[in-house]
Write an enzyme that holds these catalytic residues in place. Structure first.
Site, PDB file in Angstrom:
ATOM      1  CD  GLU A 288      -2.996   1.474  -2.439  1.00  0.00           C
ATOM      2  OE1 GLU A 288      -3.549   0.446  -2.010  1.00  0.00           O
ATOM      3  OE2 GLU A 288      -3.502   2.604  -2.323  1.00  0.00           O
TER       4      GLU A 288
ATOM      5  CG  HIS B 154      -2.080   0.867   1.199  1.00  0.00           C
ATOM      6  ND1 HIS B 154      -1.986   2.221   0.970  1.00  0.00           N
ATOM      7  CD2 HIS B 154      -3.406   0.603   1.352  1.00  0.00           C
ATOM      8  CE1 HIS B 154      -3.201   2.747   1.009  1.00  0.00           C
ATOM      9  NE2 HIS B 154      -4.079   1.786   1.228  1.00  0.00           N
TER      10      HIS B 154
HETATM   11  O1  TA6 Z   1      -5.957   1.105  -1.030  1.00  0.00           O
HETATM   12  C1  TA6 Z   1      -6.938   2.084  -1.106  1.00  0.00           C
HETATM   13  C2  TA6 Z   1      -7.777   2.015   0.161  1.00  0.00           C
HETATM   14  O2  TA6 Z   1      -8.362   0.753   0.291  1.00  0.00           O
HETATM   15  C3  TA6 Z   1      -8.832   3.135   0.123  1.00  0.00           C
HETATM   16  O3  TA6 Z   1     -10.111   2.663  -0.162  1.00  0.00           O
HETATM   17  C4  TA6 Z   1      -8.708   3.784   1.490  1.00  0.00           C
HETATM   18  O4  TA6 Z   1      -9.606   3.279   2.371  1.00  0.00           O
HETATM   19  C5  TA6 Z   1      -7.263   3.477   1.809  1.00  0.00           C
HETATM   20  O5  TA6 Z   1      -6.973   2.219   1.303  1.00  0.00           O
HETATM   21  C6  TA6 Z   1      -6.785   3.644   3.231  1.00  0.00           C
HETATM   22  O6  TA6 Z   1      -7.308   2.707   4.070  1.00  0.00           O
HETATM   23  P1  TA6 Z   1      -6.992   2.746   5.620  1.00  0.00           P
HETATM   24  O7  TA6 Z   1      -7.645   1.529   6.182  1.00  0.00           O
HETATM   25  O8  TA6 Z   1      -5.491   2.700   5.755  1.00  0.00           O
HETATM   26  O9  TA6 Z   1      -7.553   4.028   6.144  1.00  0.00           O
END
Ligand code: TA6
Length: 298
Positions: free
Chosen positions: A265, A160
């Site tokens: 990501e 991520h």
């Molecule tokens: O990877 C994108 C995502 O899934 C978005 O939908 C957003 O929610 C982000 O990750 C961050 O998620 P988090 O749980 O770290 O707040």
């Protein structure tokens, strides 16, 4: 000193310059800083917590065994993005001096049990080895996931990665036209028509089955800032929360920070990967500094 342990951090320093470093916190085995010749490459929130109370906001959080929330059987009770980023990983040590390379491990022995217990029946035997290699202008993060169980189980994996940019409105990402896109803002699935991805509002998309021959580049004002190569990671999530969503995210600071970051990501998230007893699965993300724009045919 190419590898130092400072409290819960492992710090790798390039043998050619002390200004090229990567910092990894044992919580989530989260890379939270990567500098090349003193220049930071990743975005990490000023309010990121390093006390284990929640995942570290920024850098390279590791997503396993589920991406987002899932209604698939055995995954419904897991929180968003699983337990890898909520667990304290074991530092397994250094595997190479040059380039400095280290490994971290996660298994049911050191996992965050409270979260892990929500994956199937809380009895899946697994081992994850995470390898980080710091080259002069390149950071390679690799994972090997092994099924050490007598039964098969399923998972998602995702790096991520939060990249640092100067201004999101000057930022573009190439080589995604023609790819299937699950747009999680407008709740539509379509084929990407835009020759290049730009940002002027919230973006939360999963591009699936993107050939790993495609190089992804983050381009700012005509210059390539970051190159992203993928090995065995067919899906690509592109995320910028923009100004409204960040208001709800307590550990996202400063709130204007959405202008300084973009998440690109690489992962295996569109499908659940099935791993049979004894099988292993490996994948890598290769990040490097770049100069030439490389536009690839659809
Ligand atoms: O990877 C994108 C995502 O899934 C978005 O939908 C957003 O929610 C982000 O990750 C961050 O998620 P988090 O749980 O770290 O707040």
């Amino acid at each position: 000193m190419p590898i130092e342990i400072k409290g819960n951090d492992v710090v790798l320093t390039s043998s050619s310059t002390t200004q090229t470093q990567v910092r990894i916190n044992l919580f989530g085995a989260t890379v939270y800083s990567w500098t090349i010749a003193g220049k930071e490459q990743l975005w990490t929130s000023d309010a990121a917590l390093f006390d284990g109370s929640k995942p570290i906001r920024g850098g390279i959080p590791l997503v396993f065994p589920v991406f987002g929330k899932s209604s698939a059987p055995g995954f419904e009770k897991l929180p968003q993005h699983g337990f890898a980023r909520n667990s304290t990983w074991e530092f397994l040590g250094q595997t190479h001096a040059n380039p400095p390379t280290v490994q971290f491990g996660l298994s049911p022995d050191n996992v965050n049990r409270k979260v892990y217990n929500n994956w199937d029946n809380g009895d899946n035997e697994f081992s994850v080895i995470y390898t980080i290699a710091l080259e002069d202008e390149q950071l390679v993060t690799s994972v090997e996931i092994q099924n050490t169980d007598q039964k098969e189980w399923k998972f998602n994996w995702l790096f991520h990665t939060y990249f640092l940019v100067d201004d999101i409105e000057d930022t573009l990402i190439n080589n995604l036209p023609g790819e299937k896109c699950n747009d999680r803002v407008v709740h539509e699935i379509y084929i990407e028509k835009h020759p290049i991805i730009s940002f002027d509002q919230e973006v939360d998309r999963v591009y699936s089955d993107v050939s790993t021959d495609k190089l992804l580049q983050i381009i700012e004002l005509g210059k390539v800032k970051h190159n992203i190569k993928r090995v065995n990671l067919p899906d690509v999530v592109v995320w910028n929360p923009w100004s409204e969503i960040v208001k709800e995210v307590a550990d996202f600071e400063p709130k204007e920070g959405y202008r300084r970051m973009v998440c690109v990501e690489p992962g295996y998230v569109e499908q659940l990967k099935i791993l049979k007893p004894g099988q292993s699965w490996t994948a890598s993300q290769i990040l490097h500094k770049g100069d030439d724009i490389n536009l690839q045919a659809i």
